[in-house]
Design a protein around this motif. Structure first.
Motif, PDB file in Angstrom:
ATOM      1  N   LYS A 159       8.731   6.836 -17.074  1.00 16.70           N
ATOM      2  CA  LYS A 159       9.833   7.633 -16.538  1.00 16.70           C
ATOM      3  C   LYS A 159       9.527   8.052 -15.100  1.00 16.70           C
ATOM      4  CE  LYS A 159      12.607  11.709 -17.572  1.00 16.70           C
ATOM      5  NZ  LYS A 159      12.819  12.824 -18.501  1.00 16.70           N
ATOM      6  N   ASN A 160       8.330   8.524 -14.868  1.00 15.90           N
ATOM      7  CA  ASN A 160       7.902   8.926 -13.525  1.00 15.90           C
ATOM      8  C   ASN A 160       7.840   7.707 -12.593  1.00 15.90           C
ATOM      9  OD1 ASN A 160       7.096  10.738 -11.592  1.00 15.90           O
ATOM     10  ND2 ASN A 160       4.992  10.874 -12.301  1.00 15.90           N
ATOM     11  N   PHE A 161       7.353   6.576 -13.101  1.00 16.60           N
ATOM     12  CA  PHE A 161       7.268   5.340 -12.325  1.00 16.60           C
ATOM     13  C   PHE A 161       8.643   4.921 -11.813  1.00 16.60           C
ATOM     14  CE2 PHE A 161       7.685   0.679 -12.374  1.00 16.60           C
ATOM     15  CZ  PHE A 161       6.766   0.338 -11.393  1.00 16.60           C
ATOM     16  N   PHE A 162       9.633   4.905 -12.700  1.00 17.58           N
ATOM     17  CA  PHE A 162      10.979   4.489 -12.298  1.00 17.58           C
ATOM     18  C   PHE A 162      11.632   5.496 -11.349  1.00 17.58           C
ATOM     19  CE2 PHE A 162      10.741   1.850 -16.233  1.00 17.58           C
ATOM     20  CZ  PHE A 162      10.838   0.624 -15.592  1.00 17.58           C
ATOM     21  N   ALA A 163      11.369   6.776 -11.526  1.00 14.33           N
ATOM     22  CA  ALA A 163      11.925   7.788 -10.625  1.00 14.33           C
ATOM     23  C   ALA A 163      11.400   7.597  -9.205  1.00 14.33           C
ATOM     24  CB  ALA A 163      11.575   9.183 -11.125  1.00 14.33           C
ATOM     25  N   ILE A 164      10.147   7.222  -9.067  1.00 13.31           N
ATOM     26  CA  ILE A 164       9.542   7.023  -7.745  1.00 13.31           C
ATOM     27  C   ILE A 164      10.016   5.715  -7.125  1.00 13.31           C
ATOM     28  CG2 ILE A 164       7.355   6.643  -6.542  1.00 13.31           C
ATOM     29  CD1 ILE A 164       6.115   8.424  -8.840  1.00 13.31           C
ATOM     30  N   THR A 165      10.005   4.632  -7.888  1.00  7.42           N
ATOM     31  CA  THR A 165      10.319   3.316  -7.324  1.00  7.42           C
ATOM     32  C   THR A 165      11.812   3.103  -7.108  1.00  7.42           C
ATOM     33  OG1 THR A 165      10.342   2.324  -9.539  1.00  7.42           O
ATOM     34  CG2 THR A 165       8.266   2.248  -8.315  1.00  7.42           C
ATOM     35  N   ASP A 166      12.642   3.943  -7.703  1.00  5.65           N
ATOM     36  CA  ASP A 166      14.089   3.797  -7.566  1.00  5.65           C
ATOM     37  C   ASP A 166      14.553   3.891  -6.114  1.00  5.65           C
ATOM     38  OD1 ASP A 166      16.557   3.327  -8.772  1.00  5.65           O
ATOM     39  OD2 ASP A 166      17.029   5.469  -8.813  1.00  5.65           O
ATOM     40  N   ASN A 167      13.874   4.695  -5.309  1.00  7.06           N
ATOM     41  CA  ASN A 167      14.283   4.919  -3.917  1.00  7.06           C
ATOM     42  C   ASN A 167      13.520   4.063  -2.916  1.00  7.06           C
ATOM     43  OD1 ASN A 167      16.126   6.905  -4.690  1.00  7.06           O
ATOM     44  ND2 ASN A 167      14.505   8.435  -4.757  1.00  7.06           N
ATOM     45  N   LEU A 168      12.681   3.171  -3.377  1.00 10.62           N
ATOM     46  CA  LEU A 168      11.887   2.330  -2.479  1.00 10.62           C
ATOM     47  C   LEU A 168      12.433   0.903  -2.469  1.00 10.62           C
ATOM     48  CD1 LEU A 168       8.342   3.595  -3.520  1.00 10.62           C
ATOM     49  CD2 LEU A 168       9.710   4.331  -1.568  1.00 10.62           C
ATOM     50  N   GLU A 197       0.830  -1.204   0.000  1.00  9.31           N
ATOM     51  CA  GLU A 197       0.000   0.000   0.000  1.00  9.31           C
ATOM     52  C   GLU A 197       0.864   1.254   0.000  1.00  9.31           C
ATOM     53  OE1 GLU A 197      -0.535  -2.591   2.156  1.00  9.31           O
ATOM     54  OE2 GLU A 197      -2.206  -3.388   0.980  1.00  9.31           O
ATOM     55  N   ARG A 198       2.010   1.206   0.652  1.00  4.30           N
ATOM     56  CA  ARG A 198       2.934   2.345   0.658  1.00  4.30           C
ATOM     57  C   ARG A 198       3.392   2.669  -0.765  1.00  4.30           C
ATOM     58  NH1 ARG A 198       8.936   2.159   1.948  1.00  4.30           N
ATOM     59  NH2 ARG A 198       9.511   4.332   1.947  1.00  4.30           N
ATOM     60  N   LEU A 199       3.726   1.640  -1.522  1.00  4.59           N
ATOM     61  CA  LEU A 199       4.130   1.820  -2.911  1.00  4.59           C
ATOM     62  C   LEU A 199       2.976   2.387  -3.733  1.00  4.59           C
ATOM     63  CD1 LEU A 199       5.981   1.393  -5.386  1.00  4.59           C
ATOM     64  CD2 LEU A 199       5.082  -0.945  -5.493  1.00  4.59           C
ATOM     65  N   PHE A 200       1.790   1.794  -3.593  1.00  2.00           N
ATOM     66  CA  PHE A 200       0.628   2.254  -4.357  1.00  2.00           C
ATOM     67  C   PHE A 200       0.299   3.706  -4.032  1.00  2.00           C
ATOM     68  CE2 PHE A 200      -1.044  -2.390  -4.339  1.00  2.00           C
ATOM     69  CZ  PHE A 200      -0.113  -2.740  -5.286  1.00  2.00           C
ATOM     70  N   ASN A 201       0.372   4.073  -2.759  1.00  7.55           N
ATOM     71  CA  ASN A 201       0.088   5.451  -2.346  1.00  7.55           C
ATOM     72  C   ASN A 201       1.130   6.425  -2.879  1.00  7.55           C
ATOM     73  OD1 ASN A 201      -2.243   4.729  -0.979  1.00  7.55           O
ATOM     74  ND2 ASN A 201      -1.186   4.460   0.974  1.00  7.55           N
ATOM     75  N   ALA A 202       2.398   6.032  -2.845  1.00  7.55           N
ATOM     76  CA  ALA A 202       3.466   6.903  -3.361  1.00  7.55           C
ATOM     77  C   ALA A 202       3.278   7.160  -4.855  1.00  7.55           C
ATOM     78  CB  ALA A 202       4.836   6.270  -3.100  1.00  7.55           C
ATOM     79  N   LEU A 203       2.916   6.123  -5.595  1.00 11.88           N
ATOM     80  CA  LEU A 203       2.685   6.292  -7.029  1.00 11.88           C
ATOM     81  C   LEU A 203       1.470   7.172  -7.297  1.00 11.88           C
ATOM     82  CD1 LEU A 203       3.436   2.628  -8.125  1.00 11.88           C
ATOM     83  CD2 LEU A 203       4.801   4.644  -8.672  1.00 11.88           C
ATOM     84  N   GLN A 204       0.415   6.960  -6.528  1.00 14.48           N
ATOM     85  CA  GLN A 204      -0.801   7.756  -6.698  1.00 14.48           C
ATOM     86  C   GLN A 204      -0.547   9.234  -6.401  1.00 14.48           C
ATOM     87  OE1 GLN A 204      -4.005   6.788  -4.031  1.00 14.48           O
ATOM     88  NE2 GLN A 204      -5.510   7.854  -5.270  1.00 14.48           N
ATOM     89  N   LYS A 205       0.213   9.514  -5.346  1.00 12.86           N
ATOM     90  CA  LYS A 205       0.526  10.902  -4.986  1.00 12.86           C
ATOM     91  C   LYS A 205       1.263  11.623  -6.108  1.00 12.86           C
ATOM     92  CE  LYS A 205       0.883  11.042   0.018  1.00 12.86           C
ATOM     93  NZ  LYS A 205       1.810  11.173   1.144  1.00 12.86           N
ATOM     94  N   LYS A 206       2.104  10.897  -6.836  1.00 12.62           N
ATOM     95  CA  LYS A 206       2.892  11.490  -7.922  1.00 12.62           C
ATOM     96  C   LYS A 206       2.185  11.417  -9.273  1.00 12.62           C
ATOM     97  CE  LYS A 206       6.470  12.486  -5.403  1.00 12.62           C
ATOM     98  NZ  LYS A 206       7.032  13.792  -5.233  1.00 12.62           N
ATOM     99  N   GLY A 207       0.937  10.933  -9.283  1.00 14.44           N
ATOM    100  CA  GLY A 207       0.147  10.950 -10.503  1.00 14.44           C
ATOM    101  C   GLY A 207       0.314   9.762 -11.425  1.00 14.44           C
ATOM    102  N   VAL A 208       0.888   8.667 -10.938  1.00 11.03           N
ATOM    103  CA  VAL A 208       1.038   7.462 -11.756  1.00 11.03           C
ATOM    104  C   VAL A 208      -0.182   6.567 -11.508  1.00 11.03           C
ATOM    105  CG1 VAL A 208       2.423   5.397 -12.199  1.00 11.03           C
ATOM    106  CG2 VAL A 208       3.548   7.564 -11.665  1.00 11.03           C
TER     107      VAL A 208
END
Length: 77
Positions: A53-62, A19-30
């Motif tokens: 591009k946005n997806f990988f930028a967010i998930t890179d640090n998780l 859920e943390r991953l899903f929420n982080a992606l949703q917050k950034k508009g993915v």
């Protein structure tokens, strides 16, 4: 009338607290499509190829194991 096509990539993710991953992606508009949950640690979902591009930028640090499963194209409308 021209047919529209949706290009997307399917990913599998393993890790706790998805859920943390899903929420982080949703917050950034993915937007995630076709989310499927497989037990307490595994999920599969699709991401619009224009948002990769946005997806990988967010998930890179998780701390999740994310693997590309396949790329697909779907007709819309």
């Amino acid at each position: 009338m021209r047919e529209k096509r949706l290009h997307y990539t399917v990913f599998a993710v393993e890790g706790l607290n998805r859920e943390r991953l899903f929420n982080a992606l949703q917050k950034k508009g993915v937007t995630l499509y076709d989310v499927k949950i497989f037990g307490p640690k595994r999920a599969e979902f699709a991401v619009d190829s224009r948002e990769l591009k946005n997806f990988f930028a967010i998930t890179d640090n998780l701390c999740y194991n994310i693997k590309k499963v396949r790329s697909e194209e779907r007709r819309v409308g």
